[in-house]
Write an enzyme that holds these catalytic residues in place. Structure first.
Site, short mmCIF file in Angstrom:
data_model
loop_
_atom_site.label_atom_id
_atom_site.label_comp_id
_atom_site.label_asym_id
_atom_site.label_seq_id
_atom_site.Cartn_x
_atom_site.Cartn_y
_atom_site.Cartn_z
N HIS A 15 0.80 -1.23 0.00
CA HIS A 15 0.00 0.00 0.00
C HIS A 15 0.83 1.28 0.00
CE1 HIS A 15 -3.77 -2.08 0.30
NE2 HIS A 15 -3.41 -2.71 1.40
N ARG A 54 6.84 -6.45 3.02
CA ARG A 54 5.57 -6.96 2.49
C ARG A 54 5.52 -6.67 0.99
NH1 ARG A 54 -0.48 -5.52 4.67
NH2 ARG A 54 0.07 -3.37 4.09
N ASP A 83 16.57 -12.03 -3.17
CA ASP A 83 17.89 -11.74 -3.71
C ASP A 83 18.38 -10.37 -3.25
OD1 ASP A 83 18.02 -14.16 -4.97
OD2 ASP A 83 17.75 -13.40 -7.01
N GLU A 126 -6.65 -12.19 5.88
CA GLU A 126 -7.37 -10.94 6.07
C GLU A 126 -8.73 -10.86 5.39
OE1 GLU A 126 -4.93 -7.75 4.47
OE2 GLU A 126 -3.87 -9.18 3.18
N ASP A 186 -8.87 -5.23 6.39
CA ASP A 186 -9.48 -5.93 5.26
C ASP A 186 -10.53 -6.92 5.72
OD1 ASP A 186 -8.20 -5.32 2.46
OD2 ASP A 186 -6.54 -5.27 3.87
#
Length: 261
Positions: free
Chosen positions: A48, A73, A87, A152, A178
């Protein structure tokens, strides 16, 4: 030489509570300030917040110089996104919108090298391996990767027992906002029905011996989750902290001005 130790994963395994803060301002300078504030972990939000791979790397670099652990996230749990983040040096991922056991198993595969997973082998190019400076990275990396999945919505809650049975998932994070929206209470994660669902889910997570986590700005809910045994709890968001402080400062400035002609 093995992959770098992941103290956050070790702490969760030992049941040591880790308190965190969400980073959504997408700026390494502010991430550096946050890294020295005293939180155990900082979530760099790619879902977000206006982050890309390079801005996430820059924030991980400055956080590494502090005492907090960087959790990342991704936008979504796509294998190619996960490969890039690993990576780039992320060792702990929080993957949003996990709705079932099969999806959780795919995420486990995405963080695991073949033959047991599908993570692409490109460690010679990777920051994670010290740019090929860690000889045993390929054989030890998985031991230090912490995979957290975010449940969620109602579909995820219904599949929670199955998700908890997936080996390789280190923890489950409940997303109240959510979930509240999916339950018909958008904008009201503190609704009694949502709170009951969250606490019931947290009970199941803790009982499964996986780490339970949550982000909530409500002190009462923070305490309830900790009392149930949650081990990674975020209590603040940098965006809302700054927004509240700057608005208050502006209001004080305007009040001061109003006392003059």
């Amino acid at each position: 030489m093995p992959a770098p130790h992941n103290p956050f994963k070790a702490a969760l395994k030992e049941g040591n509570i880790q308190m965190g803060c969400w980073l959504g301002l997408a700026d390494p300078y502010l991430a550096e300030v946050s890294a020295h504030a005293g939180f155990d972990w900082l979530l760099i939000d790619g879902e977000h917040a206006p982050n890309d791979l390079r801005s996430i790397i820059a924030q991980m670099q400055v956080i590494a110089a502090g005492k907090s652990h960087a959790v990342v996230r991704p936008v979504i749990g796509e294998t190619w996104m996960i490969k890039q983040l690993l990576d780039a040096g992320a060792q702990t991922l929080l993957v949003p919108m996990v709705e079932g056991a099969e999806q959780a198993r795919e995420l486990v595969a995405a963080v695991t090298y073949p033959p047991h997973g599908v993570r692409g082998v490109g460690s010679a190019l990777a920051r994670a391996s010290g740019f090929a400076g860690i000889p045993d990275y390929l054989t030890t990396a998985r031991d230090e990767i912490c995979l957290l999945v975010q449940v969620e919505n109602r579909k995820g809650i219904a599949a929670l027992d199955d998700i908890l049975n997936v080996e390789g998932v280190d923890g489950v994070f409940i997303g109240p906002s959510d979930l509240a929206a999916d339950m018909g209470h958008i904008g009201n994660p503190g609704h009694p029905d949502v709170e009951i669902a969250v606490l019931d889910a947290m009970n199941k997570i803790v009982a499964s011996n996986k780490a339970g986590g949550i982000l909530t700005l409500q002190p009462g809910m923070q305490k309830k989750c900790l009392e149930l045994g949650a081990t990674f709890v975020a209590t603040a968001v940098d965006v809302t902290l700054f927004a509240a402080a700057i608005r208050k400062s502006a209001q004080e400035a305007q009040s001061l001005r109003n006392g003059f002609p």
